[in-house]
Design an enzyme around this catalytic site. Structure first.
Site, short mmCIF file in Angstrom:
data_model
loop_
_atom_site.label_atom_id
_atom_site.label_comp_id
_atom_site.label_asym_id
_atom_site.label_seq_id
_atom_site.Cartn_x
_atom_site.Cartn_y
_atom_site.Cartn_z
N LYS A 183 40.95 85.27 66.58
CA LYS A 183 41.17 85.42 65.10
C LYS A 183 40.00 84.38 64.31
O LYS A 183 39.70 84.95 63.20
CB LYS A 183 42.66 84.80 64.69
CG LYS A 183 43.71 85.98 65.27
CD LYS A 183 45.21 85.29 65.27
CE LYS A 183 46.10 86.51 65.92
NZ LYS A 183 47.54 86.23 65.81
N GLN A 195 50.98 81.14 65.70
CA GLN A 195 51.09 82.02 66.87
C GLN A 195 52.35 81.90 67.81
O GLN A 195 52.71 80.78 68.03
CB GLN A 195 49.62 81.49 67.77
CG GLN A 195 49.40 82.47 68.73
CD GLN A 195 48.90 83.87 68.32
OE1 GLN A 195 48.38 83.99 67.41
NE2 GLN A 195 49.27 84.95 69.24
N ASP A 238 51.39 87.12 58.56
CA ASP A 238 51.86 87.79 59.50
C ASP A 238 53.09 88.54 59.16
O ASP A 238 53.44 89.56 59.68
CB ASP A 238 52.59 86.85 60.66
CG ASP A 238 51.62 86.57 61.78
OD1 ASP A 238 50.83 87.39 61.99
OD2 ASP A 238 51.63 85.47 62.45
#
Ligand SMILES: Nc1nc2c(c(=O)[nH]1)N[C@@H](CN(C=O)c1ccc(C(=O)N[C@@H](CCC(=O)O)C(=O)O)cc1)CN2
Length: 293
Positions: free
Chosen positions: A52, A96, A119
């Site tokens: 990422k 994450q 997200d």
């Protein structure tokens, strides 16, 4: 049979984002900035977050990686989230997953400012998605929609069977495929561990989206001739012939299912690579205040 090439599609999307960032820079605008919080040293998570950050560099975004050991306290994590919520520099950030067991994941996700929740995991964004309002879509479902759209696959009136009801993939996918939009307008069946006779449902499907993490679950006898098959599973299975000691297997028995399909995603190289492209897209949307004015 047409292979849905997630790697190529992801690269195309990243090029489009890079071109927009170049424009923003040329016009003296603020460079979009993504932050990622990574807890612990799980091999998969470290790879995904590293990728990422590298993707941010590729498209010209700024990025910040915040790392904690496995024993970080929930308070420390919540305090960092507060700091990122208030940061003028950071447009969007992610935590994450998975997090260690002693941390309340839902509490952490709900601490993220929905305006920076790139997200799309915050209940405010989930609710907006369900209500058909603009929202940050979770990266994997967003990527699947992009694959369907960019390959021009018809979804209206089709029977779409989604297997798996996770908050990250299955549940949002089932909602999005039923929306009055393209891709969407499908008749959707959502199957899960309590479904009786999974094959009965999959055999009727024009589109199968498998997201359960059970390698080879979907076999050729479960798939209708001409079906579109999208495989979200990526399970590491031991393989002594590989240097890594493992290989990735999807939820679909690819070799035997592919000849029956009109379109199918490979694993790896199908849905996976799109997750990073769509996270970048959400970050760009956050920077441009496209979701929340
Ligand atoms: N905060 C988040 N955590 C997690 C997410 C997420 O979207 N947000 N999703 C997954 C992990 N993930 C990204 O974070 C992810 C998974 C898979 C891939 C991918 O490119 N897979 C490749 C294979 C890669 C390999 O060789 O291991 C593929 O399918 O081709 C990218 C990102 C859980 N956590």
């Amino acid at each position: 049979m047409i292979l849905l090439d997630g790697k190529k599609t992801s690269e195309a999307i990243q090029q489009e984002i890079a071109a927009e960032v170049a424009d923003i820079k040329a016009n003296g605008g603020k460079v979009p900035h993504l932050a990622a919080i990574l807890v612990g040293n799980d091999g998969g998570s470290v790879t995904y977050v590293t990728n990422k950050v590298l993707a941010c560099e590729r498209v010209g975004f700024g990025s910040t990686l915040v790392r904690y050991e496995d024993d970080v306290t929930e308070e420390e994590l919540l305090s960092k989230i507060q700091e990122l919520n208030e940061s003028k520099e950071v447009d969007g950030f992610i935590v994450q997953l998975p997090l260690p067991k002693h941390i309340n994941t839902q509490k952490v996700l709900e601490a993220v400012d929905p305006k920076k929740d790139v997200d799309g995991f915050h209940p405010a964004n989930v609710g907006r998605m369900v209500a058909g309002l603009t929202s940050f879509l979770p990266a994997t479902p967003y990527g699947i929609l992009q694959l369907i759209e960019r390959y021009g696959i018809e979804t209206s009136g089709k029977h779409c069977v989604v297997i798996g009801r996770s908050n990250i993939v299955g549940s949002p996918m089932s909602i999005l495929m039923a929306k009055a939009a393209y891709p969407g307008n499908a008749t959707v069946t959502l199957c899960h561990r309590n479904t009786v006779d999974l094959a009965y449902h999959t055999r009727q499907a024009d589109i199968i989206i498998a997201a359960v993490g059970i390698p080879g679950l979907i076999t050729a006898d479960m798939v209708k001739e001409g079906a579109v098959v999208i495989d979200v599973g990526t399970t590491r299975v031991p393989d002594a012939t590989r240097k890594s000691g493992y290989r990735l297997r999807g939820d679909v028995d690819f070799d035997n299912v592919a000849p029956k399909c009109s379109y199918i995603t490979p694993v790896p190289g199908g849905v996976g690579p799109l997750t990073i492209a769509m996270l970048l897209k959400n970050t760009l949307r956050a920077a441009k205040k496209e979701v929340y004015a």
